[in-house]
Design an enzyme around this catalytic site. Structure first.
Site, short mmCIF file in Angstrom:
data_model
loop_
_atom_site.label_atom_id
_atom_site.label_comp_id
_atom_site.label_asym_id
_atom_site.label_seq_id
_atom_site.Cartn_x
_atom_site.Cartn_y
_atom_site.Cartn_z
CG ASP A 126 -2.09 -0.93 1.09
OD1 ASP A 126 -2.18 -1.65 0.08
OD2 ASP A 126 -2.94 -0.96 2.00
CG HIS A 135 1.52 0.07 5.02
ND1 HIS A 135 1.06 -0.98 5.76
CD2 HIS A 135 0.43 0.78 4.62
CE1 HIS A 135 -0.27 -0.91 5.84
NE2 HIS A 135 -0.68 0.14 5.15
#
Length: 273
Positions: free
Chosen positions: A93, A241
């Site tokens: 992400d 992430h």
């Protein structure tokens, strides 16, 4: 002379017709966000689902929760693959660039691993070179919406705008059509997943994640390695992430160790349910 004119006329008409066919078959960026919302959302629950998993030991598949799994299965989404196949699917992400994505892309290339990057409008608009590199290197670009808002809090039309405005921007900049979406904050409802399905998107959740997104909790590389490697399991959809310095520093080590454990990295396009 008349013969030459006839030949020229025939060639011109033929080329013109072929041109119409080619143009007609190409998706027009200006029309992408005109897709209608094919949904019965008024009859569907808008109860917010906050994605969560219950980890288990010995590299077994975790418990996704009965309601979570029910909705993902009903709408043909992706959360965890086949328990008999030692395949793993790596996803990132990326809400914004914290300076680590170039190294992440380098590590992936060196290890011959394709990943999926779920991007927001901020990343797309500020990091065009990195997005192009992702696409050129064979990675998948996924939709993480324009503003990273919890979709159950939005109206039907705003959900569509958050998804399709980014979809159109990516197509206009890169000629790339996205097809996978990860709901911001891991939050969705039956109403919103029905809407995004109607817009042509497959929802992708995960079966492993940890608190890597918190930039105040970096400098724990041993912790990151242990979390990732202890929780690898068949069919794992791994969420990392891109703003994590720890992830960037341990990525090469973890990829190599996961391969040594007998797992194979697969693209979401190769997903085996």
């Amino acid at each position: 002379m008349k013969k030459h004119i006839k030949i020229f006329t025939f060639v011109f008409i033929t080329v013109f017709i072929i041109g119409i066919v080619i143009v007609g078959n190409k998706p027009e960026a200006n029309n992408l966000n005109k897709r209608t919302i094919t949904t019965s959302a008024s009859n569907l629950s808008n109860k917010k689902v906050g994605w969560g998993i219950k980890r288990v030991d010995n590299h077994a598949q975790p418990d996704l929760g009965s309601r979570n799994k029910e909705l993902i299965d009903k709408y043909k989404g992706i959360a965890m693959g086949n328990k008999e196949k030692k395949y793993v699917y790596l996803t990132f992400d990326e809400g914004y660039e914290a300076g680590y994505t170039p190294k992440i892309l380098q590590v992936l290339k060196e290890n011959n691993v394709n990943a999926t990057f779920f991007l927001t409008a901020h990343f797309v608009n500020t990091q065009e070179n990195l997005v192009k590199e992702m696409i050129d290197n064979g990675h998948i670009i996924g939709n993480h919406t324009v503003n990273h808002k919890s979709m159950p809090d939005l109206t039907n039309e705003l959900v569509k705008e958050e998804v399709m405005n980014l979809h159109t921007a990516v197509y206009q900049k890169f000629g790339y059509e996205m097809k996978y979406i990860r709901p911001p904050k891991g939050e969705f409802s039956e109403r919103t997943i029905d809407i995004t399905n109607g817009l042509g998107y497959k929802t992708v959740m995960w079966s492993f994640a940890y608190d890597d997104w918190d930039e105040g909790k970096q400098g724990r590389e041993d912790y990151a390695k242990k979390k990732i490697l202890d929780n690898v399991h068949p069919g794992a959809v791994i969420l990392l992430h891109g703003n994590s310095k720890d992830n960037t520093n341990v990525l090469d080590y973890c990829i190599k160790e996961i391969k040594n454990m007998g797992y194979e990295f697969k693209s979401l396009d190769e997903f085996v349910p």
